[in-house]
Motif scaffolding. Structure first.
Motif: not given
Lengths: 77, 77, 77, 77, 77, 77, 77
Positions: D24-25, D29-31, D71-74
């Protein structure tokens, strides 16, 4: 290309020491004053500073210290 | 892949020294001028700088110092 | 899990050197060009760069220097 | 409290290497892709990446390099 | 003033290891989970994490890695 | 000018240890609690913390860890 | 140009120690108080501080610690 070229950005800033400069901030304000001092963070001190909006003096501020990371650019007036 | 390739970003910037460049800022302004100097923070000095909006000259600024972290990109004009 | 795995992010970026990449910026612009150079700050140089909006070429920019902290991601075209 | 605990955040990330993750950016956006590589700045490479909006695939991106500070989280998918 | 005081912020965080915590992010999201790991950048790993909005579970996320600079605060649930 | 002056900002913060303080955040929230710990990044731990909006208690939070870069200022209550 | 010039920005700030200053923040607030202490990050402590809006006192704050990166500029009142 030129003789006697200023090679580093802080040298150019140093040439403006004692001269009237315009400092544009990230918050869109313009500060005008005499460039007294700056450091490698671009922390900057202006003497006889004024805040301007659309070219008009909004406030007289005297000597001010500006935190470098608030600055976008510095130009000669 | 290419002979004589520029390997580092600052080398490419160095090739633009003395040439006319467009500097795009995070505040969406465009500055055009002759690339005089830059450092590893991308603090940048332009000579004969102008601010442009939609391709038109808005203000003539002379020699300006731009704080590196305000910059998005630098291109040749 | 895989043989011959790229272990470090900059190695993956290195594999894209000389190839066409899309660079997405924090200001939501997309730049497309040939990846010429990058450094540990992700300062990046593209050759034959174009700015795209919704998949259409908006501006041709030639060789550009992008400040790393303005970049969100880099993908192969 | 647990036996065999992962003590450091990057160790946990390392366990996800080669697995499908959602990134999550800061730009919302989500990648989604296979976690190929990351470094101490959390610069991250995904293989077979897709951009998703509301759970639907918006774009297929292939191998992408993401600058860590975007990046916020993975999370695991 | 107190005996046996925790002197450093990361010590306090360490006391929460293995316990349920709420992580509030700069993007206004709330993540709840078991504090598994953190480092000096406050990069943080939660187990059994959930995203909550107004106290209700919005998404179950499993084990997540959160980049430290996205975090505002961490509290016990 | 004064005898026995606190010379450094963190010394002043140290005088507030164990006392009730108000922490104002960049996201405009106010947190009130007993100052338990802080470090050079201004990472801060409050005991018996509450979130306040317009002077009213919105949420009781217990012991909280606040990431330093989310903080604007800390004052005595 | 001047004799006895202050050369460094923090020297100028040092001259304001013990005097009444106005601190302008990135969140557009103005804080007025007696400059007690500052450090190289411009973390700043004011005594007898007040928050002002449009020149009027909004809140009395006593002694406050301001995180340096929240500050735009410091001027003499």
């Amino acid at each position: 290309m030129e003789e006697n070229t200023t090679q580093r950005p802080l040298d150019a800033l140093n040439h403006a020491r004692g001269k009237k400069v315009i400092v544009e901030l990230k918050n869109h304000k313009q500060l005008v004053g005499s460039l007294k001092a700056f450091d490698i963070h671009i922390n900057t001190v202006l003497d006889d500073a004024e805040e301007r909006v659309d070219g008009e003096v909004k406030r007289k501020l005297g000597t001010i210290f500006i935190r470098g990371d608030a600055i976008v650019l510095i130009s000669a007036e």
